[in-house]
Design a protein around this motif. Structure first.
Motif, short mmCIF file in Angstrom:
data_model
loop_
_atom_site.label_atom_id
_atom_site.label_comp_id
_atom_site.label_asym_id
_atom_site.label_seq_id
_atom_site.Cartn_x
_atom_site.Cartn_y
_atom_site.Cartn_z
N GLY A 204 0.65 -1.29 0.06
CA GLY A 204 0.09 -0.13 0.05
C GLY A 204 0.76 1.28 -0.10
O GLY A 204 0.11 2.31 -0.15
N GLY A 205 2.09 1.32 0.31
CA GLY A 205 2.71 2.49 0.22
C GLY A 205 2.94 3.03 1.64
O GLY A 205 2.30 2.76 2.45
N TRP A 206 3.73 4.10 1.87
CA TRP A 206 3.86 4.48 3.13
C TRP A 206 2.76 5.32 3.45
O TRP A 206 2.31 5.38 4.89
N GLU A 207 2.00 6.07 2.64
CA GLU A 207 0.86 6.84 3.05
C GLU A 207 -0.16 5.83 3.88
O GLU A 207 -0.89 6.14 4.64
N ARG A 208 -0.46 4.61 3.12
CA ARG A 208 -1.11 3.63 3.53
C ARG A 208 -0.97 3.05 4.88
O ARG A 208 -1.76 2.85 5.89
N LEU A 209 0.45 2.94 5.11
CA LEU A 209 0.94 2.25 6.04
C LEU A 209 0.58 3.19 7.30
O LEU A 209 0.26 2.67 8.43
N VAL A 210 0.72 4.50 7.15
CA VAL A 210 0.64 5.49 8.46
C VAL A 210 -0.79 5.91 8.32
O VAL A 210 -1.29 7.00 9.57
N SER A 211 -1.76 5.55 7.47
CA SER A 211 -3.14 6.26 7.42
C SER A 211 -4.02 6.04 8.86
O SER A 211 -4.56 6.80 9.19
N PRO A 212 -3.88 4.81 9.43
CA PRO A 212 -4.40 4.64 10.76
C PRO A 212 -4.09 5.78 11.55
O PRO A 212 -5.10 6.41 12.46
N LEU A 213 -2.86 6.07 11.78
CA LEU A 213 -2.34 7.00 12.66
C LEU A 213 -2.95 8.65 12.48
O LEU A 213 -3.48 9.37 13.20
N THR A 214 -2.75 9.06 11.11
CA THR A 214 -3.22 10.35 10.67
C THR A 214 -4.90 10.39 10.71
O THR A 214 -5.31 11.47 11.17
N TRP A 215 -5.63 9.14 10.65
CA TRP A 215 -6.94 9.12 10.76
C TRP A 215 -7.42 9.59 12.24
O TRP A 215 -8.16 10.42 12.48
N GLN A 216 -6.70 9.04 13.05
CA GLN A 216 -6.89 8.88 14.68
C GLN A 216 -6.70 10.31 15.06
O GLN A 216 -7.24 10.90 15.88
N SER A 217 -5.62 11.02 14.40
CA SER A 217 -5.24 12.05 14.96
C SER A 217 -6.29 13.24 14.64
O SER A 217 -6.35 14.36 15.19
N GLY A 218 -6.92 13.15 13.47
CA GLY A 218 -7.77 14.07 13.24
C GLY A 218 -9.34 14.06 13.66
O GLY A 218 -10.22 15.14 13.73
N ARG A 219 -9.51 13.00 14.57
CA ARG A 219 -10.84 12.81 15.29
C ARG A 219 -11.27 13.80 16.14
O ARG A 219 -10.09 14.23 17.04
N GLY A 220 -12.76 13.94 16.23
CA GLY A 220 -12.79 14.84 17.51
C GLY A 220 -13.30 13.77 18.75
O GLY A 220 -12.73 12.89 19.03
N LEU A 221 -14.08 14.57 19.64
CA LEU A 221 -14.13 14.07 20.97
C LEU A 221 -15.58 12.95 20.91
O LEU A 221 -16.68 13.45 20.68
N GLN A 222 -15.17 11.73 20.94
CA GLN A 222 -16.34 10.81 20.64
C GLN A 222 -17.13 10.86 21.90
O GLN A 222 -16.94 10.98 23.15
N ILE A 223 -18.79 10.84 21.96
CA ILE A 223 -19.61 11.11 23.13
C ILE A 223 -19.32 9.91 24.28
O ILE A 223 -19.83 10.39 25.26
N GLU A 224 -19.06 8.86 23.67
CA GLU A 224 -18.86 7.63 24.83
C GLU A 224 -17.43 7.78 25.65
O GLU A 224 -17.35 7.00 26.50
N SER A 225 -16.31 8.65 25.21
CA SER A 225 -15.19 8.59 25.78
C SER A 225 -15.29 9.24 27.12
O SER A 225 -16.26 10.01 27.38
N VAL A 226 -14.26 8.77 28.01
CA VAL A 226 -14.21 9.43 29.50
C VAL A 226 -13.97 10.82 29.29
O VAL A 226 -14.63 11.51 29.99
N PRO A 227 -13.02 11.18 28.53
CA PRO A 227 -12.95 12.83 28.30
C PRO A 227 -14.30 13.52 27.81
O PRO A 227 -14.25 14.79 28.23
N ALA A 228 -15.11 12.86 27.28
CA ALA A 228 -16.31 13.52 27.03
C ALA A 228 -17.48 13.67 28.04
O ALA A 228 -18.38 14.23 27.76
N THR A 229 -17.02 13.17 29.37
CA THR A 229 -17.99 13.03 30.26
C THR A 229 -18.82 14.59 30.72
O THR A 229 -20.13 14.55 30.75
N ILE A 230 -17.71 15.45 31.09
CA ILE A 230 -18.28 16.69 31.41
C ILE A 230 -18.79 17.32 30.14
O ILE A 230 -20.17 17.86 30.61
#
Length: 405
Positions: free
Chosen positions: A175-201
């Protein structure tokens, strides 16, 4: 579980399967499919799609997860001391049908088998951790408490390195380098999911006034996230906590190296602490994540069952065993509450119903309590200062009590 699955809320359970199927039938190359997951996950999905096609892919997927679930239970029953297998069998309906409708069963089984084979098959243990990391990345941290100068630890690390490097190289070539690291880049761009502990407040603000400054909606990352004036601050808190979680894993590696290895119970407890830290700190939290935490917990009970057969228990060992059972009970209650949140009351939570909002808040409090119990149990186990034991040969009789003190 069948009763839960026939409820209207089961649409949430099968949503990911429809998402996987959409990608598999899209006709796109592997390098473009499911960019949020490592490439070996795509190969796994391709195999199931080849076997089941558009019509039977969901059935093939669920049956494969059920088979993996059974493999872990049978392995614990056959190679362990059976308490862990019985607890795992009870836990499955506590978390519900989502167990068989998410591929998180794959890394969970890898982690469970790695914990089971920590002493008996160190090379297989290392390979299982690498396989888990090839599907979710984070399991790579679980090798850290298993690092030492001990011969078994060296075998474990070599197997982990060879397996992990081989899969990473195959992914890079395919898949190449970009595909190899895409899970990390995807995760870094995500917001605060409603079920997460930091989203409690922020979620508490939302429950108090669903039409106020805080809103919940589906993001471009295929998850319900919360948006509002305090969200950015809590995302920063989550980032800081994740850094501390990684630092904690590295610190446990230092402790293991200093002691030339940890005994079986302590090593698995250290992994439970790492998983708990990642779950509690992460800005994303999905119900299937608890499968990761549960599988090694079953192994802890397996160790407790073995140690209970040893005469002359010290106070420290008795406290360590009691703490392990406390962790297991809290884990079971947490998974039960998670099923209440998702899928049974998820629609009302999305709507900001204050009468069901307490379910989410209570579950997140249980996550923190379970994590604290894991830390307390690890500290109790470390205070016993038991050195790592030599590898157990497969010729040793099954279900023998292993003297680990």
């Amino acid at each position: 579980m069948l009763h839960v699955f026939i409820q209207p809320s089961s649409n949430y359970i099968t949503g990911d399967l429809r998402y996987y199927l959409w990608w598999m039938s899209s006709g796109q190359p592997d390098s473009s499919v499911l960019p949020e997951y490592p490439l070996p996950v795509v190969w796994f999905m391709r195999t199931l799609y080849w076997a089941g096609g558009d019509t039977y892919f969901p059935m093939a997927f669920s049956m494969t997860m059920l088979l993996l679930d059974a493999i872990l239970a049978v392995a614990m029953w056959h190679d362990g001391h059976r308490a862990g297998a019985l607890w795992w069998i009870v836990l499955v309906p506590f978390l519900g049908p989502i167990m068989w409708n998410r591929f998180d069963m794959v890394p969970a089984v890898c982690m469970g088998l790695a914990a089971l084979w920590y002493r008996r098959h160190p090379a297989a243990c290392g390979a299982m951790i690498a396989l888990g990391a090839a599907t979710k990345l984070w399991p790579a941290l679980l090798i850290l408490p298993m690092i030492s100068r001990h011969r078994a630890a060296v075998r474990r690390l070599i197997a982990f390195t060879i397996t992990g490097f081989g899969l990473a190289l195959a992914s890079l070539l395919a898949g190449g380098w970009e595909r190899l690291v895409s899970p990390l880049t995807w995760q870094s761009g995500r917001g605060l999911q409603i079920e997460s502990v930091p989203a409690t407040i922020p979620m508490l603000h939302y429950f108090r006034n669903p039409h106020g400054d805080h809103t919940v909606r589906m993001s471009s990352y295929n998850a319900y996230e919360i948006f509002g004036p305090s969200v950015a601050s809590w995302k920063s808190v989550s980032t800081g906590l994740m850094v501390l979680a990684v630092a904690l894993a590295i610190g446990l590696a230092v402790v293991s190296w200093h002691r030339n290895g940890l005994d079986h119970r302590t090593a698995v407890m250290a992994d439970l602490v790492i998983i708990g830290a990642l779950i509690a700190a992460n800005k994303t939290l999905s119900p299937q994540y608890f499968i990761w935490w549960a599988a090694p917990t079953a192994m802890i009970l397996d160790r407790v069952s073995a140690e209970a057969k040893d005469p002359g228990d010290s106070d420290a060992l008795s406290w360590a065993r009691t703490s392990c059972w406390i962790v297991a009970v809290l884990m079971a209650v947490t998974t039960f509450m998670t099923q209440q949140v998702y899928p049974l009351h998820y629609q009302k939570i999305l709507g900001g119903s204050s009468s069901t909002g307490w379910l989410l808040v209570s579950r997140n409090m249980l996550v923190v309590m379970t994590f604290a119990a894991c830390i307390a149990t690890l500290v109790a186990s470390l205070r016993m200062h038991v050195p790592a034991q030599p590898t157990v040969t497969p010729a040793r009789p099954r279900h023998a009590a292993l003297n680990e003190r």
